[in-house]
Design an enzyme around this catalytic site. Sequence first.
Site, PDB file in Angstrom:
ATOM      1  CG  ASP A   1      -2.733  -1.035  -3.007  1.00  0.00           C
ATOM      2  OD1 ASP A   1      -2.557   0.256  -2.470  1.00  0.00           O
ATOM      3  OD2 ASP A   1      -3.210  -1.901  -2.632  1.00  0.00           O
TER       4      ASP A   1
ATOM      5  CG  ASP B   1      -6.013   0.174  -1.374  1.00  0.00           C
ATOM      6  OD1 ASP B   1      -5.158   1.109  -1.379  1.00  0.00           O
ATOM      7  OD2 ASP B   1      -5.747  -0.945  -0.663  1.00  0.00           O
TER       8      ASP B   1
ATOM      9  CG  ASP C   1      -2.979   3.637  -1.873  1.00  0.00           C
ATOM     10  OD1 ASP C   1      -3.672   3.433  -3.028  1.00  0.00           O
ATOM     11  OD2 ASP C   1      -3.172   2.908  -1.024  1.00  0.00           O
TER      12      ASP C   1
ATOM     13  CB  SER D   1      -0.895  -0.117   1.101  1.00  0.00           C
ATOM     14  OG  SER D   1      -1.865   0.895   1.177  1.00  0.00           O
TER      15      SER D   1
END
Length: 576
Positions: free
Chosen positions: A304, A306, A302, A150
């Site tokens: 990734d 999400d 961010d 993340s």
Amino acid sequence: MRHIDPKLLERVNTWLTPAFDKDTQDYIKNLIAVEPTELKESFYKNLEFGTGGMRGVMGIGTNRINKYTLGKNTQGISNYMHQVFPGETLKVAIAFDCRHNSKSLAKVVADVFSANNIKVYLFEDLRPTPELSFALKHLGCHCGIVLTASHNPPEYNGYKVYWQDGGQLVPPQDGEIINLINALDYAEIKFEAKPELIEYIGEAVDNVFIDAAVKNGSFDTPQKDKDNLNVVFTSLHGTSITTIPETFERAGYKNVHIVEEQREPNGDFPTVKSPNPEEPEALKMALDLAKKVDGDIVIGTDPDSDRVGVAVRGLDNKMILLNGNQTMVMMTEFLLQQWKSKNKINDNQFIGSTIVSTPMMSALADAFNVECKIGLTGFKWIAKMIKDFPNQEFIGGGEESFGFMVGDFVRDKDAVTSALLACEIAAQAKAKGSTFYKELIQLYTKHGFYKERLISITKKGIEGAQEIKQMMIDARENPLTTVNGSKVIKIEDYQLSEAKNTLDNTTTVIDIPKSNVLIYYTEDGSKIALRPSGTEPKIKFYISVNTTLDNVSEFEATEQKLESKIDAILKDMQLN
């Protein structure tokens, strides 16, 4: 040899057996000889699953992300899948982000699954986490894995596990799998791939996912209003560059300015201190570009993809970064209005939130006559709500940490669809002579003015973990009786699963899974939550205060009063 704790030495010696390659063994021998502190940090415990899966520093050892710790996880999951799906043709989907080693570690994970006779759909290159959740369901898989840490620093990586419904692993499966993993020897990991069982996926799945994001995130905005919205977007060197620009394009948003310096995926995140859209500094380049091109809205994701950060023009026409609670209530209220206008609300719908997010979500639910289900921190609990209540319709929901989910076609926080939804809200507001921010203030006049602030205290390493543990013990053993002069009237302890009414000394059972969270409620409506992070070496304090806002003209003065109240609470708790 330096003196090493016998238990630690036992762990270390396992990694000096033939199950581990020569480079790993040589590295460990060097740690034993010259780096005893690093040796201890690397081996003193096993990495554990937290609210966002397993996350840790990359390197050698049981407390590090490497081919062996991930291989052991994957072998345990493979064994579990064969146990719980006997006779089925087992399938998994695997995605990875922009971090160092993510691609090679994803291949290791794919190899282990295939070695266990499990069909693997492996993304050919980096992709957003929400696309993995979608692909898992789309391809009829039993399990999904994303290699990502993340928004953690560059030295981190991680391993998120998803189950058949497209949501992250939850009880009881997580505990059962962890027990299997812990019982495994490293020598039992099957690393020898069966290439015929590994299929690379990409554009075909992208197309279906993007079309679904457009379908779920679009709400009858006229094309002229889309053309009139000036959007600035940054992927912060992450995965969203693979999907969000195309999602905007297909949805009809052509007036999009991308921060070129941050377009290229890069695990070092060279232009930011932290690739976290929660941090204003991370969006500085995007905000500068918005100033240059007169942007209406800034969107950043961010690594990734999400989490989504949204900045809009404030009352002074300067860009202001909204917090996750503000974005969440705006998106939720907009969705509720859409459902209401189509006469789709009929006592069978719900929205989702978390115990540390704004209480304003419950106020919105009451206003629209829908249920607000509240779960633990982490989107896996919102996904679990959808799974547990299949006869109810999920409208949308989120959490304060910049995560939101539109409908249930993805079962994790989804910055791709949420970014589009934010544009829809902004475009429709602008078309009627308003702004995203002014619409937020209108919500405060209707439902109450809620103001939140998050304080995170970082405590690294073994000593830090012990300090955080002690802080929670102290809070339980010596609970606050007042906060900023207001009496504490209720204490919720999610570790003990009990809520105590301090006025009449009665307790009630909290009927959600146990978690190390403590929440104080005061007589004047303030809420203070304490929670150690599940994925970072931090303890977090979530402060929420509220009051009424009679009209828009009183917004700035009222906001200052609430900010001052939060300052006073922090001072009273010695957190400032």
